[in-house]
Structures are given as C-alpha cells and as structure tokens.
Design an enzyme around this catalytic site. Sequence first.
Site, PDB file in Angstrom:
ATOM      1  N   SER A 135       0.864  -1.184   0.000  1.00  0.00           N
ATOM      2  CA  SER A 135       0.000   0.000   0.000  1.00  0.00           C
ATOM      3  C   SER A 135       0.898   1.231   0.000  1.00  0.00           C
ATOM      4  O   SER A 135       2.075   1.146   0.406  1.00  0.00           O
ATOM      5  CB  SER A 135      -0.842   0.007   1.279  1.00  0.00           C
ATOM      6  OG  SER A 135      -1.444   1.271   1.472  1.00  0.00           O
ATOM      7  N   TYR A 148      -2.145  -1.223  10.444  1.00  0.00           N
ATOM      8  CA  TYR A 148      -2.124  -1.219   8.970  1.00  0.00           C
ATOM      9  C   TYR A 148      -0.823  -0.596   8.474  1.00  0.00           C
ATOM     10  O   TYR A 148      -0.144  -1.146   7.602  1.00  0.00           O
ATOM     11  CB  TYR A 148      -3.337  -0.460   8.426  1.00  0.00           C
ATOM     12  CG  TYR A 148      -3.545  -0.640   6.936  1.00  0.00           C
ATOM     13  CD1 TYR A 148      -4.212  -1.762   6.438  1.00  0.00           C
ATOM     14  CD2 TYR A 148      -3.079   0.296   6.020  1.00  0.00           C
ATOM     15  CE1 TYR A 148      -4.402  -1.942   5.070  1.00  0.00           C
ATOM     16  CE2 TYR A 148      -3.258   0.127   4.652  1.00  0.00           C
ATOM     17  CZ  TYR A 148      -3.926  -0.981   4.175  1.00  0.00           C
ATOM     18  OH  TYR A 148      -4.107  -1.153   2.814  1.00  0.00           O
ATOM     19  N   LYS A 152       2.018  -2.776   6.451  1.00  0.00           N
ATOM     20  CA  LYS A 152       2.271  -2.462   5.046  1.00  0.00           C
ATOM     21  C   LYS A 152       3.718  -2.023   4.833  1.00  0.00           C
ATOM     22  O   LYS A 152       4.303  -2.289   3.787  1.00  0.00           O
ATOM     23  CB  LYS A 152       1.268  -1.420   4.542  1.00  0.00           C
ATOM     24  CG  LYS A 152      -0.172  -1.963   4.465  1.00  0.00           C
ATOM     25  CD  LYS A 152      -0.301  -3.164   3.525  1.00  0.00           C
ATOM     26  CE  LYS A 152      -1.742  -3.616   3.330  1.00  0.00           C
ATOM     27  NZ  LYS A 152      -1.878  -4.731   2.366  1.00  0.00           N
TER      28      LYS A 152
HETATM   29  N1  NAD Z   1      -8.630  -0.124  -1.651  1.00  0.00           N
HETATM   30  C1  NAD Z   1      -7.594   0.642  -1.342  1.00  0.00           C
HETATM   31  O1  NAD Z   1      -7.705   1.885  -1.306  1.00  0.00           O
HETATM   32  C2  NAD Z   1      -6.263   0.034  -1.049  1.00  0.00           C
HETATM   33  C3  NAD Z   1      -5.151   0.898  -0.982  1.00  0.00           C
HETATM   34  C4  NAD Z   1      -3.907   0.336  -0.718  1.00  0.00           C
HETATM   35  C5  NAD Z   1      -3.758  -1.025  -0.565  1.00  0.00           C
HETATM   36  N2  NAD Z   1      -4.853  -1.835  -0.619  1.00  0.00           N
HETATM   37  C6  NAD Z   1      -4.630  -3.280  -0.430  1.00  0.00           C
HETATM   38  O2  NAD Z   1      -5.166  -3.984  -1.536  1.00  0.00           O
HETATM   39  C7  NAD Z   1      -5.517  -5.310  -1.123  1.00  0.00           C
HETATM   40  C8  NAD Z   1      -6.942  -5.595  -1.577  1.00  0.00           C
HETATM   41  O3  NAD Z   1      -7.802  -4.678  -0.942  1.00  0.00           O
HETATM   42  P1  NAD Z   1      -9.211  -4.260  -1.556  1.00  0.00           P
HETATM   43  O4  NAD Z   1      -9.279  -2.801  -1.516  1.00  0.00           O
HETATM   44  O5  NAD Z   1      -9.456  -4.978  -2.813  1.00  0.00           O
HETATM   45  O6  NAD Z   1     -10.161  -4.796  -0.370  1.00  0.00           O
HETATM   46  P2  NAD Z   1     -11.520  -5.609  -0.388  1.00  0.00           P
HETATM   47  O7  NAD Z   1     -11.932  -5.616   1.030  1.00  0.00           O
HETATM   48  O8  NAD Z   1     -12.419  -5.109  -1.448  1.00  0.00           O
HETATM   49  O9  NAD Z   1     -11.069  -7.089  -0.827  1.00  0.00           O
HETATM   50  C9  NAD Z   1     -10.256  -7.873  -0.014  1.00  0.00           C
HETATM   51  C10 NAD Z   1     -10.510  -9.339  -0.346  1.00  0.00           C
HETATM   52  O10 NAD Z   1      -9.574 -10.107   0.433  1.00  0.00           O
HETATM   53  C11 NAD Z   1     -10.261 -11.170   1.053  1.00  0.00           C
HETATM   54  N3  NAD Z   1      -9.587 -11.538   2.287  1.00  0.00           N
HETATM   55  C12 NAD Z   1      -9.493 -10.835   3.439  1.00  0.00           C
HETATM   56  N4  NAD Z   1      -8.809 -11.526   4.343  1.00  0.00           N
HETATM   57  C13 NAD Z   1      -8.441 -12.701   3.749  1.00  0.00           C
HETATM   58  C14 NAD Z   1      -7.728 -13.837   4.182  1.00  0.00           C
HETATM   59  N5  NAD Z   1      -7.268 -13.954   5.434  1.00  0.00           N
HETATM   60  N6  NAD Z   1      -7.536 -14.846   3.299  1.00  0.00           N
HETATM   61  C15 NAD Z   1      -8.013 -14.766   2.035  1.00  0.00           C
HETATM   62  N7  NAD Z   1      -8.729 -13.728   1.590  1.00  0.00           N
HETATM   63  C16 NAD Z   1      -8.934 -12.700   2.433  1.00  0.00           C
HETATM   64  C17 NAD Z   1     -11.683 -10.638   1.308  1.00  0.00           C
HETATM   65  O11 NAD Z   1     -12.617 -11.722   1.459  1.00  0.00           O
HETATM   66  C18 NAD Z   1     -11.921  -9.793   0.051  1.00  0.00           C
HETATM   67  O12 NAD Z   1     -12.482 -10.571  -0.978  1.00  0.00           O
HETATM   68  C19 NAD Z   1      -5.319  -5.342   0.388  1.00  0.00           C
HETATM   69  O13 NAD Z   1      -4.065  -5.930   0.667  1.00  0.00           O
HETATM   70  C20 NAD Z   1      -5.309  -3.865   0.772  1.00  0.00           C
HETATM   71  O14 NAD Z   1      -4.613  -3.639   1.971  1.00  0.00           O
HETATM   72  C21 NAD Z   1      -6.097  -1.339  -0.863  1.00  0.00           C
END
Ligand code: NAD
Length: 269
Positions: A135, A148, A152
């Site tokens: 992230s 978090y 990260k």
């Molecule tokens: N959305 C943002 O703004 C953002 C920004 C920076 C980083 N991220 C990172 O991107 C990645 C995806 O996030 P997103 O925004 O798509 O979130 P999201 O919540 O839409 O999707 C996350 C998915 O991961 C699955 N998940 C959670 N814990 C799990 C586990 N223990 N085992 C297997 N699956 C699991 C959930 O069921 C979900 O389907 C994450 O690592 C998040 O930290 C997101």
Amino acid sequence: MDLKNKTTVVTGSASGIGLALATRFVQEGATVIASDRNAEMGAQKAQEIGARFVTADVGQEKDIQALIDNVLAQEGQIDLFCSNAGIAVGEGPETPDKVWDLIHRVNVMSHVWAARHLLPHMLERGEGYLLNTASAAGILTELHSAPYAVTKHAALAFAEWLAITYGDRGIKVACLCPEGVWTPMIQNAPILQQTAVTTDVLVEETLKVLRADGFLITTHDTTLKGFQTKARDYGEWLSKMRHLRKKAMALLDGGAAREGEAPRTEGHP
Ligand SMILES: NC(=O)c1ccc[n+]([C@@H]2O[C@H](COP(=O)([O-])OP(=O)(O)OC[C@H]3O[C@@H](n4cnc5c(N)ncnc54)[C@H](O)[C@@H]3O)[C@@H](O)[C@H]2O)c1
C-alpha cells in the site's frame, strides 16, 4: 511479463483489487486461479470471470501451501503469484494483541509463506514473478490504523528484500502500493475517497509495470512526492501528516466516525 498463456494466482479475488486483477488477467489470455477465504463469493465471482477458484485463508500457512500445491499439481507451474488479500483493522497501541497478530499474519506472513512455498519451484525453473500487494501506507503511513501502517511497511520491506536477494536468479518481484482505490475497503475512509481511483486505473498501472518486469506500482503522483518530502525533511513531512490527520478526523466526524466504525485512511503530504 506478457500474461498470455501464463498461469497466475490471485488471492483476495472475491472483491476489489483482487477481482479486478483476476478479471483483466483472464482477458489478457492468462490461466487464472482465483482464491479467497470467502468461498461462496469467491466461487461465484471466479465463475463469472472464467477463472478456477480455490478457497484459502492467507492468514494460515497450511492454506497457502495447499493452494500452491493444488495449482502446481493441476497446471504444472505458477508464472505469477499475486499475494493480494489484506485487511485493515485496529487503531493505536491499545489495539489488542490478537488483532495485531491477525493483521500481521494476513498482511505480512501471507507474503512470507507464499514465497517460502513458491521459491523452490521458481528457482528450479529459473523464473517466476511475485506480485505482493502492500500500500502507499507502506511508503508513507496510514493516518488512523497503526497496525495497517506497520504491516504495510513490513510488506514493502519483504518485497524489496526478495527482489534484492533473488533478482539475479530469474525471480521478478513487484510491489503494489496504491493510495485510495474504489473498493469496499475504503467505504469508511472519506479522505481516501476524495482522491480514490478506479480499479481500472490500478489494473492499467499494474499491467504497465508487469510488462516492463518492474517493481513499484503506484496509483497517485502524491505517493512518490510524499516519499521525496520524507527523505528531504522528516520534520516537514510529519507536520504535513499531522495536518492531514486533522482533516481526516474532521471528515470522519461528519460521517462514519459517529457510527463507531473503524476509520481507515492512508495519508500523503
Ligand atoms: N482499496 C484501497 O484503497 C487500497 C489501498 C492500498 C492497498 N490496498 C490493499 O489492496 C488489497 C486488496 O484490498 P481491496 O481494496 O481490494 O479490499 P476488499 O476488502 O475489497 O477485498 C479484499 C478481499 O480479500 C479477502 N480476504 C481478506 N482476508 C483474507 C484472508 N485472510 N484470506 C483470504 N482472503 C482474504 C476478502 O474476502 C476480500 O475478498 C489489500 O491488501 C489492501 O490492503 C487497498
């Protein structure tokens, strides 16, 4: 890396970024194995996009090992493994140890366990690509959730270490460091919503970097600008982040905070 005919695995594929990556990889001609701990939603989405689904909780090493064994047994090799699933929980030092432990397993150890079980195969073949989702919070910070921000940073550090250690042995490593992306994860983070990009933008940036066999994937200019400010003058950067935190808190006061929902914002100067 050109994705056509490549075997790819994407964790966290039932929603958001993982779903968007898996969808596009299928369109690019890859064989996609989609994985999520949410078996029902994961299987449904995988069917919709034309991927095979395997349930796995990435917070459990045995699940990651079983996922990798399953794909190696059925497909013979893994060309690209996207260790993407992640969670945003906890706030400050008062956050219970069991929450720190959970987020550490999901956001950090998942990458370690994936590398542990993939590297022997990839090193034997002399090739393989690991894409780890960290992230912008790993480069800058997360304004409300210390667990978090900390996990990260650790995820980015591990990806860097892998790239340095195995880069001359055919292993490529990329690290996804987005700021706000429109997914369910930012539903309680109004400050991120102000500048959030779509998953389409994120997918384009990711493909650009993968095609160039690159490392760092960002979605906002502010990430590396903030990184430069931090390197040039830590005091200035901290002061800007305090200012931004006040702004984030004020936005929360007008919305989700009143409902007692966990706030989550990544910040940048
Ligand atoms: N959305 C943002 O703004 C953002 C920004 C920076 C980083 N991220 C990172 O991107 C990645 C995806 O996030 P997103 O925004 O798509 O979130 P999201 O919540 O839409 O999707 C996350 C998915 O991961 C699955 N998940 C959670 N814990 C799990 C586990 N223990 N085992 C297997 N699956 C699991 C959930 O069921 C979900 O389907 C994450 O690592 C998040 O930290 C997101």
